[in-house]
Design a protein around this motif. Structure first.
Motif, PDB file in Angstrom:
ATOM      1  N   ALA A 612       0.917  -1.282  -0.131  1.00  0.00           N
ATOM      2  CA  ALA A 612       0.061   0.043   0.088  1.00  0.00           C
ATOM      3  C   ALA A 612       0.854   1.393  -0.034  1.00  0.00           C
ATOM      4  CB  ALA A 612      -0.912  -0.168   1.300  1.00  0.00           C
ATOM      5  N   HIS A 613       1.948   1.234   0.888  1.00  0.00           N
ATOM      6  CA  HIS A 613       3.053   2.406   0.992  1.00  0.00           C
ATOM      7  C   HIS A 613       3.660   2.605  -0.665  1.00  0.00           C
ATOM      8  CE1 HIS A 613       6.877   4.349   1.634  1.00  0.00           C
ATOM      9  NE2 HIS A 613       5.994   5.165   2.652  1.00  0.00           N
ATOM     10  N   SER A 614       3.932   1.498  -1.318  1.00  0.00           N
ATOM     11  CA  SER A 614       4.556   1.772  -2.370  1.00  0.00           C
ATOM     12  C   SER A 614       3.748   2.102  -3.582  1.00  0.00           C
ATOM     13  CB  SER A 614       5.276   0.219  -2.849  1.00  0.00           C
ATOM     14  OG  SER A 614       6.233  -0.139  -1.803  1.00  0.00           O
ATOM     15  N   LEU A 615       2.443   1.681  -3.420  1.00  0.00           N
ATOM     16  CA  LEU A 615       1.476   2.255  -4.370  1.00  0.00           C
ATOM     17  C   LEU A 615       1.167   3.590  -4.348  1.00  0.00           C
ATOM     18  CD1 LEU A 615      -1.089  -0.932  -4.096  1.00  0.00           C
ATOM     19  CD2 LEU A 615      -0.023   0.058  -6.288  1.00  0.00           C
ATOM     20  N   GLU A 616       1.058   4.486  -3.010  1.00  0.00           N
ATOM     21  CA  GLU A 616       0.751   5.449  -2.688  1.00  0.00           C
ATOM     22  C   GLU A 616       1.958   6.326  -3.255  1.00  0.00           C
ATOM     23  OE1 GLU A 616      -1.915   8.407  -1.236  1.00  0.00           O
ATOM     24  OE2 GLU A 616      -1.987   6.382  -1.667  1.00  0.00           O
ATOM     25  N   GLY A 617       3.289   5.818  -2.965  1.00  0.00           N
ATOM     26  CA  GLY A 617       4.041   6.443  -3.429  1.00  0.00           C
ATOM     27  C   GLY A 617       4.526   6.658  -5.023  1.00  0.00           C
ATOM     28  N   LEU A 618       3.882   5.307  -5.849  1.00  0.00           N
ATOM     29  CA  LEU A 618       3.751   5.298  -7.008  1.00  0.00           C
ATOM     30  C   LEU A 618       2.820   6.520  -7.633  1.00  0.00           C
ATOM     31  CD1 LEU A 618       4.362   3.967 -10.063  1.00  0.00           C
ATOM     32  CD2 LEU A 618       2.576   2.441  -9.225  1.00  0.00           C
ATOM     33  N   ARG A 619       1.742   6.465  -7.100  1.00  0.00           N
ATOM     34  CA  ARG A 619       0.598   7.375  -7.247  1.00  0.00           C
ATOM     35  C   ARG A 619       0.989   8.967  -7.127  1.00  0.00           C
ATOM     36  NH1 ARG A 619      -5.011   6.571  -6.406  1.00  0.00           N
ATOM     37  NH2 ARG A 619      -4.396   4.886  -5.013  1.00  0.00           N
ATOM     38  N   ASP A 620       1.804   9.296  -6.100  1.00  0.00           N
ATOM     39  CA  ASP A 620       2.248  10.421  -5.995  1.00  0.00           C
ATOM     40  C   ASP A 620       3.425  10.880  -6.859  1.00  0.00           C
ATOM     41  OD1 ASP A 620       2.860  12.890  -3.970  1.00  0.00           O
ATOM     42  OD2 ASP A 620       4.721  12.271  -3.995  1.00  0.00           O
ATOM     43  N   ALA A 621       4.272  10.011  -7.308  1.00  0.00           N
ATOM     44  CA  ALA A 621       5.252  10.175  -8.429  1.00  0.00           C
ATOM     45  C   ALA A 621       4.717  10.504  -9.531  1.00  0.00           C
ATOM     46  CB  ALA A 621       6.366   9.130  -8.352  1.00  0.00           C
ATOM     47  N   LEU A 622       3.694   9.842  -9.914  1.00  0.00           N
ATOM     48  CA  LEU A 622       3.138   9.839 -11.192  1.00  0.00           C
ATOM     49  C   LEU A 622       2.138  11.224 -11.445  1.00  0.00           C
ATOM     50  CD1 LEU A 622       2.070   6.254 -12.188  1.00  0.00           C
ATOM     51  CD2 LEU A 622       3.807   7.519 -12.929  1.00  0.00           C
ATOM     52  N   GLU A 623       1.873  11.429 -10.030  1.00  0.00           N
ATOM     53  CA  GLU A 623       1.100  12.683 -10.202  1.00  0.00           C
ATOM     54  C   GLU A 623       1.744  13.924 -10.478  1.00  0.00           C
ATOM     55  OE1 GLU A 623      -2.157  13.582  -9.810  1.00  0.00           O
ATOM     56  OE2 GLU A 623      -3.215  12.053  -8.983  1.00  0.00           O
ATOM     57  N   GLY A 624       3.244  14.134 -10.266  1.00  0.00           N
ATOM     58  CA  GLY A 624       3.939  15.086 -10.580  1.00  0.00           C
ATOM     59  C   GLY A 624       4.246  15.081 -12.073  1.00  0.00           C
ATOM     60  N   VAL A 625       3.940  14.287 -12.719  1.00  0.00           N
ATOM     61  CA  VAL A 625       4.437  14.130 -14.369  1.00  0.00           C
ATOM     62  C   VAL A 625       2.989  13.717 -15.025  1.00  0.00           C
ATOM     63  CG1 VAL A 625       6.719  13.735 -14.051  1.00  0.00           C
ATOM     64  CG2 VAL A 625       5.287  11.711 -13.858  1.00  0.00           C
ATOM     65  N   ARG A 626       1.746  13.906 -14.415  1.00  0.00           N
ATOM     66  CA  ARG A 626       0.608  13.589 -15.088  1.00  0.00           C
ATOM     67  C   ARG A 626       0.566  14.158 -16.635  1.00  0.00           C
ATOM     68  NH1 ARG A 626      -5.145  12.424 -13.627  1.00  0.00           N
ATOM     69  NH2 ARG A 626      -4.748  12.305 -11.600  1.00  0.00           N
ATOM     70  N   ASP A 627       0.888  15.445 -16.757  1.00  0.00           N
ATOM     71  CA  ASP A 627       0.865  16.023 -17.750  1.00  0.00           C
ATOM     72  C   ASP A 627       1.428  15.220 -18.939  1.00  0.00           C
ATOM     73  OD1 ASP A 627       3.057  16.883 -16.516  1.00  0.00           O
ATOM     74  OD2 ASP A 627       3.526  18.260 -18.394  1.00  0.00           O
ATOM     75  N   GLN A 628       2.396  14.326 -18.782  1.00  0.00           N
ATOM     76  CA  GLN A 628       3.255  13.351 -19.702  1.00  0.00           C
ATOM     77  C   GLN A 628       2.797  12.048 -19.715  1.00  0.00           C
ATOM     78  OE1 GLN A 628       7.282  14.330 -18.922  1.00  0.00           O
ATOM     79  NE2 GLN A 628       6.499  15.785 -17.613  1.00  0.00           N
ATOM     80  N   LEU A 629       1.543  11.895 -19.211  1.00  0.00           N
ATOM     81  CA  LEU A 629       1.170  10.299 -19.136  1.00  0.00           C
ATOM     82  C   LEU A 629      -0.100  10.161 -19.971  1.00  0.00           C
ATOM     83  CD1 LEU A 629       1.842   9.702 -15.490  1.00  0.00           C
ATOM     84  CD2 LEU A 629       3.358   9.178 -17.250  1.00  0.00           C
ATOM     85  N   SER A 630      -0.405   9.046 -20.445  1.00  0.00           N
ATOM     86  CA  SER A 630      -1.700   8.525 -20.960  1.00  0.00           C
ATOM     87  C   SER A 630      -2.768   8.297 -19.900  1.00  0.00           C
ATOM     88  CB  SER A 630      -1.542   7.304 -21.668  1.00  0.00           C
ATOM     89  OG  SER A 630      -2.576   6.630 -21.652  1.00  0.00           O
ATOM     90  N   GLY A 631      -4.044   8.588 -20.267  1.00  0.00           N
ATOM     91  CA  GLY A 631      -4.823   8.692 -19.300  1.00  0.00           C
ATOM     92  C   GLY A 631      -5.041   7.079 -18.822  1.00  0.00           C
ATOM     93  N   ASP A 632      -4.579   6.092 -19.589  1.00  0.00           N
ATOM     94  CA  ASP A 632      -4.717   4.845 -19.187  1.00  0.00           C
ATOM     95  C   ASP A 632      -3.941   4.684 -17.866  1.00  0.00           C
ATOM     96  OD1 ASP A 632      -6.293   4.414 -21.403  1.00  0.00           O
ATOM     97  OD2 ASP A 632      -4.872   3.610 -22.617  1.00  0.00           O
ATOM     98  N   THR A 633      -3.097   5.259 -17.800  1.00  0.00           N
ATOM     99  CA  THR A 633      -2.295   5.287 -16.417  1.00  0.00           C
ATOM    100  C   THR A 633      -3.108   5.085 -15.345  1.00  0.00           C
ATOM    101  OG1 THR A 633      -0.474   6.584 -17.456  1.00  0.00           O
ATOM    102  CG2 THR A 633      -0.193   6.222 -15.041  1.00  0.00           C
ATOM    103  N   TRP A 634      -4.066   5.960 -15.106  1.00  0.00           N
ATOM    104  CA  TRP A 634      -4.870   6.146 -13.858  1.00  0.00           C
ATOM    105  C   TRP A 634      -5.931   4.847 -13.670  1.00  0.00           C
ATOM    106  CZ3 TRP A 634      -2.145   9.210 -11.415  1.00  0.00           C
ATOM    107  CH2 TRP A 634      -1.224  10.047 -12.210  1.00  0.00           C
ATOM    108  N   ARG A 635      -6.094   4.128 -14.702  1.00  0.00           N
ATOM    109  CA  ARG A 635      -6.840   3.046 -14.640  1.00  0.00           C
ATOM    110  C   ARG A 635      -6.384   1.926 -13.531  1.00  0.00           C
ATOM    111  NH1 ARG A 635     -10.976   2.598 -18.616  1.00  0.00           N
ATOM    112  NH2 ARG A 635     -10.480   4.179 -20.179  1.00  0.00           N
ATOM    113  N   VAL A 636      -5.012   2.139 -13.672  1.00  0.00           N
ATOM    114  CA  VAL A 636      -4.303   1.153 -12.581  1.00  0.00           C
ATOM    115  C   VAL A 636      -4.602   1.374 -11.299  1.00  0.00           C
ATOM    116  CG1 VAL A 636      -1.846   0.857 -11.550  1.00  0.00           C
ATOM    117  CG2 VAL A 636      -2.066   1.064 -14.214  1.00  0.00           C
ATOM    118  N   PHE A 637      -4.813   2.529 -11.067  1.00  0.00           N
ATOM    119  CA  PHE A 637      -5.175   2.633  -9.441  1.00  0.00           C
ATOM    120  C   PHE A 637      -6.651   2.703  -9.152  1.00  0.00           C
ATOM    121  CE2 PHE A 637      -1.391   5.514 -10.491  1.00  0.00           C
ATOM    122  CZ  PHE A 637      -0.575   5.049  -9.359  1.00  0.00           C
TER     123      PHE A 637
END
Length: 857
Positions: A612-637
């Motif tokens: 759970a901690h790693s997934l939260e860290g992953l979410r936080d890191a990807l939020e910082g570069v959300r503008d460069q990611l596909s919308g499909d990324t958030w289906r993971v979460f």
């Protein structure tokens, strides 16, 4: 039920519109007076007119809305929650943290005639505020002529003295404005507040439209409303045109406070949809009188990309630690000086916050007549400034009345919310010029349907506000046809929002009133990632791998514990114990119960090392570069969060492997998303982080399971579990014909360059990606460390590692300890070369939410 209501309302509505019929029927049995209104007085209703008929906007949709039954809305509500989760739409609550975005399925619908009148008022108001802003920081005629009292301006924290100069350079400094609107009891629109410093909500409004158009497709197609997409093209053009006049090919960035901002999603959405970089203050630097984006490896590499326009989402006082708020880590040192020189355009300018002063509202009619020569078309809510005798007397007389909203000039009400009438009077009399009183409107009501508001399967009336947006399009101000509707809520509650549908007057009307114009010819941009973005992507790779490996460990450990021949035998017990040791080495141990321990690893976000901690860290890191990611990324979460909710709602241990498996499926899908990314330094950093972490995880796993030895049965059981947790059991079984061989297992997990789960394979992948980074020279420290590591792994003798002395493989333990240390040195070297090497900023007390990035393990 009154007979007049039955005749005028129910009999005039289509019989199939059961939800609307039920809503209308509920109005007959209740009166909704605001305190201070006459008993029984109803608010303006957005659906049902006073004569009992549907409003024109809903009449046009009566035939296509017949499916809006309670049962249908139950289904739609679930679809909305799922779509928002899959898109990663969240609201960062100041106290509760990241919360799901709330969207009510029933839109706020306005007909063309209603909107036409409102649109004219919004355009005029934006033009007026822009002219006033230019005057406040320029000639200050409104002050010198006494139209606006000086304390109203100089007493507001949004007024920035460093920006004042006799000839303000821009006659139209306001580029984007917002206004919070409400209807009074007669249905007339009033401005509740102006939002001009960094108006937020456009991204949320577009996301609301995307979701509602998918869950109500028939209504959406048949309604004939204005689409929103053309407005974002106009906004992009506006930002490009706002660049300094001598810039032919402007570079635009979106400046964000960071991923923990309340509207982080909104900021990232705008950056993504317009194709502009989403940056934080640490990504920018002032040098030689200009603003630059830091390149990877700064400060060894000089800034390469000059910034011409900044869409600002950081409040002005935090934008420059040199001249505004010292110690701020959100802004750029020296930014005020660059703005003063006219070398960068801020949207909106740093001084725009002064226009959000509620004490300006009483004076805007006179300002409009003086600056525009026009009467104010869109009035504000009635307000009185206590710095004038009449306003002070009226406020003191009504202090404590629920019909009055008393605020300080800066909008703060925390000290006033629970104060008694006498205490309010005392505070006002101590500094009258600091206070303003505003009338509370009996806001219009609208049917709302949400989990918190359903009553007996019916929609209930809730007060509604509308946030509008206006941009300067060339020489005119153009409001968005639509907006973001929010249901009135108590302080601290998460807002419930609605999509806003504005119907076209004629089907052939262009969307947003914009004819399609040819795109502006610009040179192709070469995207550059700042060191902070590279760091976020590196840690995204590491957290993704860390979560994946922990989930595999949980699944394997629970499976072994459930198999009777393992859990009851000495060999099986040894295997389960070894797997628990591997978990403990990564995440510690908080419970003696195996099931409770594994459950905690899936749910406890604050426990370092847990999935759970790693997934939260992953979410936080990807939020910082959300503008460069596909919308499909958030289906993971979305997948992960739904699985976690299942486990929270059940105490059955049998759910653990199933939930962990669903989480693992989500994480594995992320690899498919990143596989489609452009092969730029950002993608390479994700892969570097992934394989550095994979090598570390294999080393940790082997150190916990393979060093201490046992009898043949125990060895077989332990290594079977180790191979299974490392996703290498099938390959080992095929190569060794089903026989577990210690040397074969060690070779497969350490030196086999063809096994994607081995240390050797991971090092080769890291070497490939590091060599392709711009700052790599072939002889940099990370490349030298990689060469030494690869040689060490290639030269190791597996048979020597397999040897045991007194129940322990000492050579293996020493080798794993050495490789683990060198992998951490490699990670540090990559950070020092490719991320910013300046000392890490120290957070001020109110910014402690950035600590996670500073203490990553």
């Amino acid at each position: 039920m009154p007979e007049w209501f039955r005749a005028n309302v129910l009999e005039r509505m289509p019989a199939r519109m059961s939800l609307i019929r039920d809503y209308a029927a509920s109005l007959a049995s209740q009166t909704l007076p605001m305190p201070g209104n006459e008993p029984g007085e109803l608010r303006f209703d957005e659906v049902v007119a006073p004569d009992g008929t549907l409003r024109p906007s809903w009449k046009a949709m009566a035939e296509v809305a017949f499916d809006l039954t309670a049962e249908e809305l139950h289904r739609i509500e679930d679809e909305i929650a799922s779509l928002l989760a899959d898109d990663g739409v969240t609201y960062e609550h100041p106290e509760a943290g990241s919360l799901p975005w709330n969207l009510d399925p029933m839109p706020l619908v306005l007909d063309a005639a209603t909107w036409s009148r409102l649109e004219v008022g919004l355009a005029q108001r934006a033009e007026l505020l822009s002219a006033l802003l230019s005057d406040i920081y320029g000639d200050q005629r409104m002050l010198s002529e006494g139209i606006i009292p000086s304390p109203v301006i100089f007493g507001h924290s949004g007024f920035l003295r460093p920006l004042v100069r006799p000839e303000f350079p821009d006659p139209h400094p306001l580029i984007i404005s917002g206004a919070d609107l409400g209807r009074d009891a007669e249905g007339e629109w009033r401005v509740l507040a102006d939002r001009v410093q960094a108006p937020s909500g456009l991204g949320f409004a577009m996301e609301n439209r995307r979701v509602i158009s998918r869950v109500l497709p028939d209504m959406y197609r048949e309604a004939g409303l204005h689409r929103m997409e053309p407005y974002f093209s106009a906004l992009r053009s506006t930002l490009l045109q706002s660049a300094p006049a001598d810039v032919a090919d402007p570079r635009v960035v979106v400046l964000s406070p960071g991923t923990h901002s309340e509207t982080a999603y909104d900021q990232a959405f705008l950056a993504n949809v317009m194709g502009f970089p989403l940056v934080q203050g640490s990504d920018l630097i002032v040098r030689d009188g200009w603003v630059w984006m830091k390149p990877a490896g700064y400060p060894r590499r000089a800034p390469e990309e000059r910034v011409d326009v900044i869409l600002r989402r950081v409040d002005a006082e935090w934008c420059d630690p040199l001249q505004l708020r010292s110690g701020s880590q959100l802004g750029v040192a020296g930014l005020v000086e660059v703005v003063a020189r006219g070398r960068v355009q801020l949207v909106n300018g740093l001084g725009a916050g002064v226009l959000e002063n509620p004490a300006l509202m009483p004076f805007l009619p006179a300002v409009s007549e003086r600056l525009l020569g026009e009467q104010l078309r869109l009035p504000s809510v009635d307000a009185w400034w206590c710095g004038e005798p009449e306003g002070l007397e009226r406020t003191l007389a009504d202090a404590g009345s629920p019909t009055l909203n008393i605020r300080e000039l800066d909008g703060r009400t925390a000290t006033l919310a629970d104060a008694s009438a006498d205490d309010l009077r005392a505070m006002i009399l101590a500094a009258p010029h600091r206070f303003v009183a505003r009338e509370r409107l009996p806001l219009s009501q609208i049917p709302a349907w949400s989990a918190a508001e359903r009553a007996g399967g019916r929609a209930v009336p809730r007060q509604v506000m509308l946030r509008s947006f206006t941009i300067r399009d060339g020489s005119v101000y153009r409001p968005l046809i639509g907006g973001l509707a929010t249901l009135a809520a108590d302080a601290g509650e998460v807002p419930v929002t609605k999509d806003v549908w504005v119907l076209k007057g004629a089907p052939e009307d262009p969307d947003q009133g914009l004819e399609i114009a040819p795109p502006r010819e610009l040179a192709l941009a070469t995207p550059m990632l700042a060191p902070r973005a590279l760091e976020d992507m590196f840690w995204a790779g590491r957290y993704a791998e860390r979560a994946e490996d922990m989930l595999r460990l949980v699944i394997t450990t629970r499976a072994y514990a459930e198999e009777l021949d393992y859990s009851t035998s000495a060999a099986g017990g040894r295997a389960v114990s070894a797997l628990h040791s591997a978990i403990e080495a990564l995440a510690g141990r908080d419970s003696e119960s195996s099931a409770e321990e594994l459950r905690a690893l899936l749910l406890e976000r604050k426990r370092p090392g847990s999935a759970a901690h790693s997934l939260e860290g992953l979410r936080d890191a990807l939020e910082g570069v959300r503008d460069q990611l596909s919308g499909d990324t958030w289906r993971v979460f979305g997948t992960v969060d739904r699985a976690a909710r299942t486990l929270r709602g059940s105490r059955h241990a049998q759910q653990i492997p199933d939930v962990a498996g669903r989480m693992l499926t989500g994480i594995l899908s992320l690899q498919g998303v990143t596989a489609n990314m452009v092969r730029d330094p950002g993608w390479r950093m994700i892969e570097i982080g992934r394989f550095v972490e994979r090598a570390l995880q294999v080393v940790s796993l082997l150190a916990s399971t393979a060093v201490v030895t046992g009898d043949a049965d125990a060895e077989r059981a332990v290594f079977e579990g180790t191979l299974r947790a490392a996703e290498s059991s099938v390959t080992h079984r095929r190569r060794n014909r089903g026989v577990v061989r210690v040397a074969g297992a060690l070779e497969l997990l350490i030196t086999d360059v063809e096994n994607p789960r081995s240390v050797a394979f991971a090092l080769a992948a890291v070497r490939e990606h590091v060599a392709a980074l711009p700052a790599s020279t072939g002889s940099s420290r990370p490349e030298r460390l990689l060469e030494d590591l690869e040689n060490e792994v290639a030269d190791i003798d597996i048979l020597t590692l397999s040897q045991q002395v007194d129940g322990e493989r000492t050579h293996l333990a020493e080798f794993l300890e050495s490789v683990g240390l060198e992998l951490r040195q490699l990670s540090d070297a990559i950070a020092q070369l490719h991320f910013e090497s300046d000392p890490l900023p120290q957070p001020i007390s109110s910014l402690s939410l950035i600590e996670e990035r500073m203490v990553r393990l």
